[in-house]
Scaffold this motif. Structure first.
Motif, PDB file in Angstrom:
ATOM      1  N   ASP A  76     -18.114 -23.390 -32.551  1.00  0.00           N
ATOM      2  CA  ASP A  76     -17.207 -22.837 -33.693  1.00  0.00           C
ATOM      3  C   ASP A  76     -18.120 -22.433 -35.213  1.00  0.00           C
ATOM      4  O   ASP A  76     -17.590 -21.704 -35.984  1.00  0.00           O
ATOM      5  CB  ASP A  76     -16.584 -24.037 -34.066  1.00  0.00           C
ATOM      6  N   GLU A  77     -19.257 -22.937 -35.157  1.00  0.00           N
ATOM      7  CA  GLU A  77     -20.261 -22.607 -36.186  1.00  0.00           C
ATOM      8  C   GLU A  77     -21.043 -21.478 -36.083  1.00  0.00           C
ATOM      9  O   GLU A  77     -21.948 -21.062 -36.951  1.00  0.00           O
ATOM     10  CB  GLU A  77     -20.924 -23.781 -36.599  1.00  0.00           C
ATOM     11  N   LYS A 136     -29.615 -21.267 -31.992  1.00  0.00           N
ATOM     12  CA  LYS A 136     -29.071 -21.366 -33.588  1.00  0.00           C
ATOM     13  C   LYS A 136     -28.705 -19.741 -33.773  1.00  0.00           C
ATOM     14  O   LYS A 136     -29.283 -18.906 -33.580  1.00  0.00           O
ATOM     15  CB  LYS A 136     -30.088 -21.481 -34.694  1.00  0.00           C
ATOM     16  N   LYS A 168     -25.987 -31.138 -36.249  1.00  0.00           N
ATOM     17  CA  LYS A 168     -25.556 -30.115 -37.345  1.00  0.00           C
ATOM     18  C   LYS A 168     -26.981 -30.197 -38.196  1.00  0.00           C
ATOM     19  O   LYS A 168     -27.362 -28.958 -38.608  1.00  0.00           O
ATOM     20  CB  LYS A 168     -24.342 -30.282 -38.134  1.00  0.00           C
ATOM     21  N   LYS A 208     -18.113 -26.382 -42.482  1.00  0.00           N
ATOM     22  CA  LYS A 208     -19.078 -25.323 -42.615  1.00  0.00           C
ATOM     23  C   LYS A 208     -19.225 -24.938 -43.924  1.00  0.00           C
ATOM     24  O   LYS A 208     -20.489 -24.501 -44.264  1.00  0.00           O
ATOM     25  CB  LYS A 208     -17.933 -24.197 -41.845  1.00  0.00           C
ATOM     26  N   GLU A 218     -29.639 -27.054 -38.255  1.00  0.00           N
ATOM     27  CA  GLU A 218     -29.423 -26.321 -39.629  1.00  0.00           C
ATOM     28  C   GLU A 218     -31.163 -26.118 -40.304  1.00  0.00           C
ATOM     29  O   GLU A 218     -31.402 -25.387 -41.059  1.00  0.00           O
ATOM     30  CB  GLU A 218     -28.668 -27.051 -41.090  1.00  0.00           C
ATOM     31  N   ILE A 257     -20.555 -32.772 -44.435  1.00  0.00           N
ATOM     32  CA  ILE A 257     -21.787 -32.180 -43.742  1.00  0.00           C
ATOM     33  C   ILE A 257     -20.752 -31.400 -42.590  1.00  0.00           C
ATOM     34  O   ILE A 257     -21.315 -30.255 -42.314  1.00  0.00           O
ATOM     35  CB  ILE A 257     -22.590 -33.236 -43.361  1.00  0.00           C
ATOM     36  N   ILE A 258     -19.753 -31.926 -42.032  1.00  0.00           N
ATOM     37  CA  ILE A 258     -19.120 -31.205 -41.031  1.00  0.00           C
ATOM     38  C   ILE A 258     -18.464 -29.904 -41.462  1.00  0.00           C
ATOM     39  O   ILE A 258     -18.435 -29.189 -40.807  1.00  0.00           O
ATOM     40  CB  ILE A 258     -17.771 -32.261 -40.298  1.00  0.00           C
ATOM     41  N   VAL A 311     -25.194 -29.305 -44.435  1.00  0.00           N
ATOM     42  CA  VAL A 311     -26.393 -29.925 -44.958  1.00  0.00           C
ATOM     43  C   VAL A 311     -26.782 -29.543 -46.190  1.00  0.00           C
ATOM     44  O   VAL A 311     -27.133 -30.029 -46.998  1.00  0.00           O
ATOM     45  CB  VAL A 311     -27.520 -29.884 -43.744  1.00  0.00           C
ATOM     46  N   LYS A 312     -26.924 -27.968 -46.325  1.00  0.00           N
ATOM     47  CA  LYS A 312     -27.350 -27.453 -47.547  1.00  0.00           C
ATOM     48  C   LYS A 312     -26.669 -27.588 -48.575  1.00  0.00           C
ATOM     49  O   LYS A 312     -26.861 -28.088 -49.785  1.00  0.00           O
ATOM     50  CB  LYS A 312     -27.458 -25.872 -47.185  1.00  0.00           C
ATOM     51  N   PHE A 336     -21.925 -35.086 -34.169  1.00  0.00           N
ATOM     52  CA  PHE A 336     -21.764 -33.773 -34.441  1.00  0.00           C
ATOM     53  C   PHE A 336     -22.716 -33.601 -35.814  1.00  0.00           C
ATOM     54  O   PHE A 336     -23.343 -32.551 -35.824  1.00  0.00           O
ATOM     55  CB  PHE A 336     -20.496 -33.217 -34.725  1.00  0.00           C
ATOM     56  N   VAL A 337     -22.502 -34.497 -36.641  1.00  0.00           N
ATOM     57  CA  VAL A 337     -23.409 -34.529 -38.011  1.00  0.00           C
ATOM     58  C   VAL A 337     -24.865 -34.190 -37.625  1.00  0.00           C
ATOM     59  O   VAL A 337     -25.669 -33.675 -38.193  1.00  0.00           O
ATOM     60  CB  VAL A 337     -23.195 -35.602 -38.887  1.00  0.00           C
TER      61      VAL A 337
END
Lengths: 81, 69, 271
Positions: A56-57, A78, A25, C18, A29, C15-16, C22-23, A21-22
């Motif tokens: 979820d994000e 996205k 993600k 929210k 991003e 990072i996971i 990453v930012k 997931f990392v």
């Protein structure tokens, strides 16, 4: 083959949770809202969890392709966070 | 009369000024305690002048050093 | 800047999230936090900030590690006794996280050096982990005058307290405590004792505030004093007023220069 044109691609078949997931993600991003990320992943745990976590994000899973060999390609659009 | 001191209810038989409350609560070194009543920090010069009213919320704030040594 | 695979793994739990992502992790890696006092409060704060990947950590302390420090100052090990605390702290952080650049200042803060230390790396956030009131008032005034946010804290016996100052967003330490108490009037940890974990709890809260400030998330302890009583296991948040006539951050502030207050007799070697 898919008609979807992805803006970026990430392969997470070589890593385990939570790096699956990392990595997904991190890749998403870097995109702009509305762009598409193509993610190659294994079936089972990654397929069960990674798309759900991305949803979820606030991102949208637009298509899932089964390659028939235990790997899948998931296209994620996205979302606006 | 009931007032709230540092979050705890304190029952008083009569109206008191800040100084009397400090005594009643057995606060030592009163000259180094900051007293706050609602949104006001009470000047130490006023400890004997300011009377507390029913339901007042009072905070005693203490100096706290410590940390490095 | 993109993450290496090791960094992705190291910071994966951040990072996971929210709220970090990453930012946020990149913000942490670019951030600079100054920790004044590498003791009961500063040690745990430094360790969690280092683990979190705060890219630059400044450590200020003139002391050497003593055996009596080890009951609570967890950044120092038995083998470090006799070593300067900033060197011992730097070694622990370097072993923990190679992403962190540690800058050491083996000196006590005073009106002569504190602004220079703050400006040395243009620190984003300052943690007051000192044990004496002259230093606490000096740090407050220096942060108000240089417009830097900082976390105040104190611990003694089974009690702790902490508040966060952010310029223009709430009261400073001097709004609440106008002047330092006279030397020796208020007991220090050395005289009164302190439960070792108090620094862990309160110092870790200070680290949390620094991280939240850097990330721009959540509610800080601005305008609030958090008090902790370990015996009653009671946390309280006391809402603090902004004092308009505060001598340093008020509308017509009189304090324009830093003041070196006299320290307690037992702390004289620091001043």
């Amino acid at each position: 083959m898919s008609a979807i044109k992805a803006n970026s691609y990430v392969d997470i078949t070589d890593v385990l949770c939570p790096i699956t997931f990392v990595k997904a993600k991190v890749a998403i991003e870097e995109l702009e809202d509305g762009q598409i990320l193509e993610i190659k992943m294994n079936g089972g745990e990654p397929l069960n969890n990674v798309p759900r976590s991305l949803k979820d994000e606030g991102h949208k899973v637009v298509q899932v392709e089964d390659h028939g060999n235990g790997t899948y390609t998931v296209f994620v659009k996205k979302g606006d966070l | 009369m009931k007032i709230i001191v540092n979050g705890n209810e304190v029952v008083l038989d009569k109206e008191v000024v800040v100084k009397e409350l400090l005594d009643k609560q057995k606060v030592s070194m009163q000259q180094y305690v900051t007293v706050q009543v609602y949104d006001d920090i009470i000047s130490r010069d006023d400890f004997e002048k300011i009377a507390l009213k029913e339901g007042d919320s009072v905070e005693f704030l203490y100096f706290m050093g410590g940390g490095a040594q | 800047m993109s993450f290496t695979n090791d960094q992705l793994e190291r910071y994966s739990r951040h990072i996971i999230l929210k709220e970090v992502g990453v930012k946020g992790q990149k913000k942490l890696l670019k951030s600079k936090v100054l920790i004044i006092g590498t003791g009961g409060l500063g040690a745990p704060a430094a360790m969690f900030l280092a683990a979190a990947g705060v890219g630059t950590i400044g450590l200020v302390d003139s002391d050497n590690v003593e055996l009596s420090n080890l009951q609570r100052q967890i950044i120092h090990l038995t083998k470090d006794v006799g070593k300067p605390k900033v060197v011992s702290g730097q070694e622990t952080i370097n072993e923990m996280n190679p992403d962190v650049n540690v800058v050491t200042y083996q000196e006590w803060v005073s009106s002569a050096n504190i602004i220079g230390i703050i400006k040395d790396q243009d620190y984003d956030f300052i943690i007051d982990g000192t044990d004496n009131f002259p230093a606490k008032f000096l740090i407050n005034d220096a942060c108000v005058l240089t417009e830097k946010p900082f976390s105040h804290a104190g611990i003694i016996r089974f009690h702790g307290q902490t508040m966060t100052y952010v310029p223009g967003q709430g009261p400073c330490y001097r709004c609440i405590f106008k002047n330092p108490p006279p030397p020796d009037a208020v007991p220090t940890c050395k005289q009164a004792g302190v439960l070792g974990v108090m620094g862990g709890i309160i110092g870790t809260i200070q680290a949390t505030e620094a991280i939240k400030y850097v990330l721009g998330i959540g509610e800080l302890l601005t305008g609030q004093l958090l008090t902790y009583d370990a015996l009653d296991m009671d946390f309280r948040k006391i809402k603090l007023p902004l004092v308009k006539d505060c001598p340093v951050c008020g509308e017509s502030a009189k304090i324009k220069e830093l003041i070196d207050y006299e320290g307690a007799v037992c702390e004289l070697k620091q001043n």
